[in-house]
Every structure is written in C-alpha cells, then in structure tokens.
Design a protein around this motif. Structure first.
Motif, PDB file in Angstrom:
ATOM      1  N   GLU A  64      -9.999 -20.266 -50.059  1.00  0.00           N
ATOM      2  CA  GLU A  64      -8.651 -19.945 -50.610  1.00  0.00           C
ATOM      3  C   GLU A  64      -7.508 -21.226 -50.234  1.00  0.00           C
ATOM      4  O   GLU A  64      -7.828 -22.224 -50.436  1.00  0.00           O
ATOM      5  CB  GLU A  64      -8.503 -18.671 -49.735  1.00  0.00           C
ATOM      6  CG  GLU A  64      -9.159 -17.522 -50.257  1.00  0.00           C
ATOM      7  CD  GLU A  64      -8.936 -16.127 -49.359  1.00  0.00           C
ATOM      8  OE1 GLU A  64      -8.213 -16.250 -48.400  1.00  0.00           O
ATOM      9  OE2 GLU A  64      -9.096 -15.195 -49.832  1.00  0.00           O
ATOM     10  N   GLN A  65      -6.583 -20.904 -49.407  1.00  0.00           N
ATOM     11  CA  GLN A  65      -5.397 -21.814 -49.234  1.00  0.00           C
ATOM     12  C   GLN A  65      -5.769 -22.414 -47.699  1.00  0.00           C
ATOM     13  O   GLN A  65      -4.749 -22.822 -47.247  1.00  0.00           O
ATOM     14  CB  GLN A  65      -4.137 -21.168 -49.216  1.00  0.00           C
ATOM     15  CG  GLN A  65      -3.751 -20.913 -50.809  1.00  0.00           C
ATOM     16  CD  GLN A  65      -3.724 -22.092 -51.649  1.00  0.00           C
ATOM     17  OE1 GLN A  65      -4.443 -22.087 -52.603  1.00  0.00           O
ATOM     18  NE2 GLN A  65      -2.726 -23.118 -51.320  1.00  0.00           N
ATOM     19  N   GLN A  66      -7.016 -22.540 -47.340  1.00  0.00           N
ATOM     20  CA  GLN A  66      -7.173 -23.344 -46.096  1.00  0.00           C
ATOM     21  C   GLN A  66      -8.284 -24.180 -46.171  1.00  0.00           C
ATOM     22  O   GLN A  66      -9.128 -24.223 -46.942  1.00  0.00           O
ATOM     23  CB  GLN A  66      -7.492 -22.278 -45.169  1.00  0.00           C
ATOM     24  CG  GLN A  66      -6.494 -21.438 -44.996  1.00  0.00           C
ATOM     25  CD  GLN A  66      -6.561 -20.178 -43.657  1.00  0.00           C
ATOM     26  OE1 GLN A  66      -6.647 -20.574 -42.535  1.00  0.00           O
ATOM     27  NE2 GLN A  66      -7.279 -19.117 -44.016  1.00  0.00           N
ATOM     28  N   CYS A  67      -8.160 -25.445 -45.347  1.00  0.00           N
ATOM     29  CA  CYS A  67      -9.357 -26.230 -45.314  1.00  0.00           C
ATOM     30  C   CYS A  67      -9.716 -26.379 -43.805  1.00  0.00           C
ATOM     31  O   CYS A  67      -9.110 -26.535 -42.908  1.00  0.00           O
ATOM     32  CB  CYS A  67      -8.722 -27.856 -45.334  1.00  0.00           C
ATOM     33  SG  CYS A  67     -10.079 -29.004 -45.080  1.00  0.00           S
ATOM     34  N   TRP A  68     -11.031 -25.807 -43.631  1.00  0.00           N
ATOM     35  CA  TRP A  68     -11.823 -25.830 -42.326  1.00  0.00           C
ATOM     36  C   TRP A  68     -12.538 -26.995 -42.224  1.00  0.00           C
ATOM     37  O   TRP A  68     -13.424 -27.401 -43.001  1.00  0.00           O
ATOM     38  CB  TRP A  68     -12.620 -24.581 -42.251  1.00  0.00           C
ATOM     39  CG  TRP A  68     -12.024 -23.378 -42.594  1.00  0.00           C
ATOM     40  CD1 TRP A  68     -11.516 -22.787 -43.915  1.00  0.00           C
ATOM     41  CD2 TRP A  68     -11.602 -22.460 -41.549  1.00  0.00           C
ATOM     42  NE1 TRP A  68     -11.045 -21.281 -43.399  1.00  0.00           N
ATOM     43  CE2 TRP A  68     -11.037 -21.116 -42.185  1.00  0.00           C
ATOM     44  CE3 TRP A  68     -11.816 -22.338 -40.139  1.00  0.00           C
ATOM     45  CZ2 TRP A  68     -10.475 -20.274 -41.605  1.00  0.00           C
ATOM     46  CZ3 TRP A  68     -11.378 -21.092 -39.282  1.00  0.00           C
ATOM     47  CH2 TRP A  68     -10.950 -19.955 -40.127  1.00  0.00           C
ATOM     48  N   VAL A  69     -12.543 -27.504 -41.003  1.00  0.00           N
ATOM     49  CA  VAL A  69     -13.244 -28.754 -40.788  1.00  0.00           C
ATOM     50  C   VAL A  69     -14.188 -28.420 -39.481  1.00  0.00           C
ATOM     51  O   VAL A  69     -13.802 -28.043 -38.477  1.00  0.00           O
ATOM     52  CB  VAL A  69     -12.515 -30.055 -40.228  1.00  0.00           C
ATOM     53  CG1 VAL A  69     -13.558 -31.058 -39.844  1.00  0.00           C
ATOM     54  CG2 VAL A  69     -11.696 -30.574 -41.500  1.00  0.00           C
ATOM     55  N   ILE A  70     -15.617 -28.451 -39.758  1.00  0.00           N
ATOM     56  CA  ILE A  70     -16.666 -28.174 -38.754  1.00  0.00           C
ATOM     57  C   ILE A  70     -17.121 -29.706 -38.115  1.00  0.00           C
ATOM     58  O   ILE A  70     -17.752 -30.214 -38.832  1.00  0.00           O
ATOM     59  CB  ILE A  70     -17.737 -27.292 -39.248  1.00  0.00           C
ATOM     60  CG1 ILE A  70     -17.400 -26.428 -40.705  1.00  0.00           C
ATOM     61  CG2 ILE A  70     -18.609 -26.570 -38.424  1.00  0.00           C
ATOM     62  CD1 ILE A  70     -18.326 -25.922 -41.377  1.00  0.00           C
ATOM     63  N   PRO A 108      -3.745 -24.647 -42.954  1.00  0.00           N
ATOM     64  CA  PRO A 108      -3.495 -24.098 -44.038  1.00  0.00           C
ATOM     65  C   PRO A 108      -2.804 -24.890 -45.117  1.00  0.00           C
ATOM     66  O   PRO A 108      -2.230 -25.944 -44.799  1.00  0.00           O
ATOM     67  CB  PRO A 108      -2.530 -22.981 -43.499  1.00  0.00           C
ATOM     68  CG  PRO A 108      -2.816 -23.028 -41.833  1.00  0.00           C
ATOM     69  CD  PRO A 108      -3.268 -24.354 -41.538  1.00  0.00           C
ATOM     70  N   LEU A 109      -2.961 -24.760 -46.336  1.00  0.00           N
ATOM     71  CA  LEU A 109      -2.601 -25.349 -47.317  1.00  0.00           C
ATOM     72  C   LEU A 109      -1.395 -24.537 -48.150  1.00  0.00           C
ATOM     73  O   LEU A 109      -1.675 -23.398 -48.412  1.00  0.00           O
ATOM     74  CB  LEU A 109      -3.601 -25.787 -48.395  1.00  0.00           C
ATOM     75  CG  LEU A 109      -4.669 -26.736 -47.869  1.00  0.00           C
ATOM     76  CD1 LEU A 109      -5.895 -26.755 -48.914  1.00  0.00           C
ATOM     77  CD2 LEU A 109      -4.219 -27.715 -47.120  1.00  0.00           C
ATOM     78  N   PRO A 110      -0.267 -25.199 -48.470  1.00  0.00           N
ATOM     79  CA  PRO A 110       1.046 -24.322 -49.017  1.00  0.00           C
ATOM     80  C   PRO A 110       0.358 -24.219 -50.382  1.00  0.00           C
ATOM     81  O   PRO A 110      -0.462 -24.784 -51.177  1.00  0.00           O
ATOM     82  CB  PRO A 110       2.104 -25.204 -48.761  1.00  0.00           C
ATOM     83  CG  PRO A 110       1.782 -26.623 -48.897  1.00  0.00           C
ATOM     84  CD  PRO A 110       0.231 -26.494 -47.686  1.00  0.00           C
ATOM     85  N   TYR A 111       0.964 -23.111 -50.874  1.00  0.00           N
ATOM     86  CA  TYR A 111       0.687 -22.716 -52.528  1.00  0.00           C
ATOM     87  C   TYR A 111       1.804 -23.116 -53.352  1.00  0.00           C
ATOM     88  O   TYR A 111       1.385 -23.259 -54.422  1.00  0.00           O
ATOM     89  CB  TYR A 111       0.315 -21.208 -52.701  1.00  0.00           C
ATOM     90  CG  TYR A 111       1.413 -20.351 -51.889  1.00  0.00           C
ATOM     91  CD1 TYR A 111       2.561 -19.850 -52.677  1.00  0.00           C
ATOM     92  CD2 TYR A 111       1.238 -19.693 -50.771  1.00  0.00           C
ATOM     93  CE1 TYR A 111       3.704 -19.141 -52.040  1.00  0.00           C
ATOM     94  CE2 TYR A 111       2.302 -18.880 -50.363  1.00  0.00           C
ATOM     95  CZ  TYR A 111       3.269 -18.507 -51.064  1.00  0.00           C
ATOM     96  OH  TYR A 111       4.397 -17.784 -50.477  1.00  0.00           O
ATOM     97  N   SER A 112       2.981 -23.425 -53.000  1.00  0.00           N
ATOM     98  CA  SER A 112       3.978 -23.799 -54.085  1.00  0.00           C
ATOM     99  C   SER A 112       3.919 -25.467 -54.376  1.00  0.00           C
ATOM    100  O   SER A 112       3.329 -26.006 -53.437  1.00  0.00           O
ATOM    101  CB  SER A 112       5.421 -23.700 -53.283  1.00  0.00           C
ATOM    102  OG  SER A 112       5.625 -24.406 -52.096  1.00  0.00           O
ATOM    103  N   SER A 113       3.980 -25.686 -55.624  1.00  0.00           N
ATOM    104  CA  SER A 113       3.637 -26.901 -56.010  1.00  0.00           C
ATOM    105  C   SER A 113       4.307 -28.098 -55.412  1.00  0.00           C
ATOM    106  O   SER A 113       3.779 -29.033 -55.083  1.00  0.00           O
ATOM    107  CB  SER A 113       3.687 -27.065 -57.834  1.00  0.00           C
ATOM    108  OG  SER A 113       5.083 -27.037 -57.785  1.00  0.00           O
ATOM    109  N   ASP A 114       5.598 -27.876 -55.388  1.00  0.00           N
ATOM    110  CA  ASP A 114       6.369 -28.842 -54.285  1.00  0.00           C
ATOM    111  C   ASP A 114       5.724 -29.079 -52.970  1.00  0.00           C
ATOM    112  O   ASP A 114       5.738 -30.146 -52.538  1.00  0.00           O
ATOM    113  CB  ASP A 114       7.710 -28.654 -54.470  1.00  0.00           C
ATOM    114  CG  ASP A 114       8.205 -27.218 -54.050  1.00  0.00           C
ATOM    115  OD1 ASP A 114       7.381 -26.430 -53.496  1.00  0.00           O
ATOM    116  OD2 ASP A 114       9.382 -27.007 -53.569  1.00  0.00           O
TER     117      ASP A 114
END
Length: 250
Positions: A48-54, A146-152
């Motif tokens: 989804e809007q998240q990057c997990w690093v293992i 977590p990654l924001p969802y608005s383009s700016d």
C-alpha cells in the motif's frame, strides 16, 4: 510468485529463494499468509502506501490477500513460508517486522528441506506444528517508511530520498511547496502518521541498511545518509536496530 490463485492441502509450504541485486517482483498477492525471512542482503517490500525494509535475521509477516511488490538490495537469500490461513485461528492479521529467534530460524531452515506429502504423526508434521507454535511468540513492530499519497508531497519525499544526505527540514518543504511550515507539518502527519523529522530518520536508517548490505563501510554509509560523524551514526543505528553497524554487516 506462488499461491496467487490456489491454496494447498497442508499447513505450511516452505521455499528458498536467491535474488540478485535489483531483482523486482511486480505487484501481487497470495491466497495464503506469508512469512519472509532474510538470511543475507536486504529486501524492500512495498505494501500500500508503505515501504518495508527487511534486514538479515528479521522477518516480515504478510497476511492473506495483501497486495505487495519486492525489490532486492544486494545479493539476497530469503526463506519464504506460506501458511494456510486456517492452520491456526490466531495467526497475525496485520503486517509487521519481527526478530527471528534462534529456534524459529532453525525451524524455518529445516522446513525448507521438507518435501510433500506430509504424513500424519511424522517428524515433519511435528516440526511444522512447532513453527506454528513459535509464531505465537513473535512481536510485530513498525519498521517502515510510510509514503504520502498527495502528488506534491510524494514528489517532495522522492526528492528527499534521492538526496538523503542533504540536511532537509520542514522549511525546505514549505519553500518548495510554497505553503507555510505549519501546513506542511500538518499535512505530512495526516498522510504518513509521522512528523517530518521521524520520517527523515527512518528513511536514512533504512537507506543505511541497504548500503551496508551492498558492502559500504560504516564511514561511507554515515556520510551517504547525512551524518558528519560516524560515531553519531553508529549510536543512532544501534539504538534503532539493536546492533552496531559493524555487527549488522552480513
């Protein structure tokens, strides 16, 4: 990519994989639950809007039906366990990173050597049951950016990650987005659940894990993620990861 359209008639299926640096697995999902255990390298998983690093010696739990994609950083060896979602009623229903205990690590390795069919009453069946028992002891934690969802805001965050060594601040975001610092702070927290400072610290930490996995020295890594002092970087890394960078390097 396994078990996207089918399940299986046993509690666990265990597989081993080796990924070369840069290998990407496109967005997919499984009809079963999944455990990824990294033994070397670093695996980046987008959910989804998240990057997990293992990192090595940790695992990521992905419940049934969660879309995700993978990116290998460094040469990655991974053990993957797929679980029948009905194997136990108390399997985790949220994603999370966890520390793989010595016992669970050995059980996972042994499970990958098992070949079907799994006969009732055999050692193989008891070993897989013990894996399920050990899952009850894991403690899932947030270990993601977590990654924001608005383009700016997403474009600004990408700019930050492309120049992670720069001393970024909320005022930089306000100037680039042409809004007030208060507006940036409020919007950032609303979309990511984190303040900008914590988001930046997590981004630098996860980037440093990837660089170390690729063979960067501690000094090179510290400078590459914006630390002037290797000792300050080492203190931050040990506080967050529980290991010094020299202990972490595979």
């Amino acid at each position: 990519m396994h078990f996207q359209d089918q399940t299986f008639n046993q509690s666990i299926v265990a597989l081993s994989h080796h990924y070369q640096h840069g290998f990407e697995e496109p967005l997919h999902q499984h009809r079963v639950s999944q455990l990824l255990h990294i033994t070397s390298g670093v695996l980046r998983v987008y959910i989804e809007q998240q990057c997990w690093v293992i990192p090595p010696h940790r695992g990521l739990w992905i419940p049934t039906g969660i879309p995700h994609r993978l990116l290998a950083v460094g040469s990655v060896d991974v053990k993957t366990l797929f679980f029948d979602p009905l194997a136990r009623a108390d399997l985790p229903d949220v994603c999370g990173i966890f520390q793989v205990s010595s016992l669970l690590r050995e059980l996972i390795i042994s499970a990958t050597d098992i070949e079907p069919p799994i006969l009732p009453g055999t050692r193989d069946e008891r070993l897989l049951e013990l894996v399920l028992d050990e899952l009850r002891t894991i403690h899932l934690v947030d270990f993601n950016v977590p990654l924001p969802y608005s383009s700016d805001l997403a474009q600004f965050c990408q700019r930050v990650q492309d120049r992670i060594e720069h001393p970024w601040s909320v005022s930089d975001a306000a100037a680039l987005l042409q809004v007030s610092e208060r507006t940036v702070s409020r919007k950032f927290h609303h979309e990511t659940g984190l303040g900008f400072g914590e988001w930046l610290r997590r981004s630098r930490l996860l980037k440093s894990m990837e660089l170390l996995a690729q063979g960067y020295s501690v000094i090179q890594t510290a400078l590459a993620v914006g630390y002037d002092s290797p000792s300050a970087f080492t203190a931050m890394f040990k506080r967050r990861i529980g290991l010094a960078p020299t202990e972490y390097i595979p």
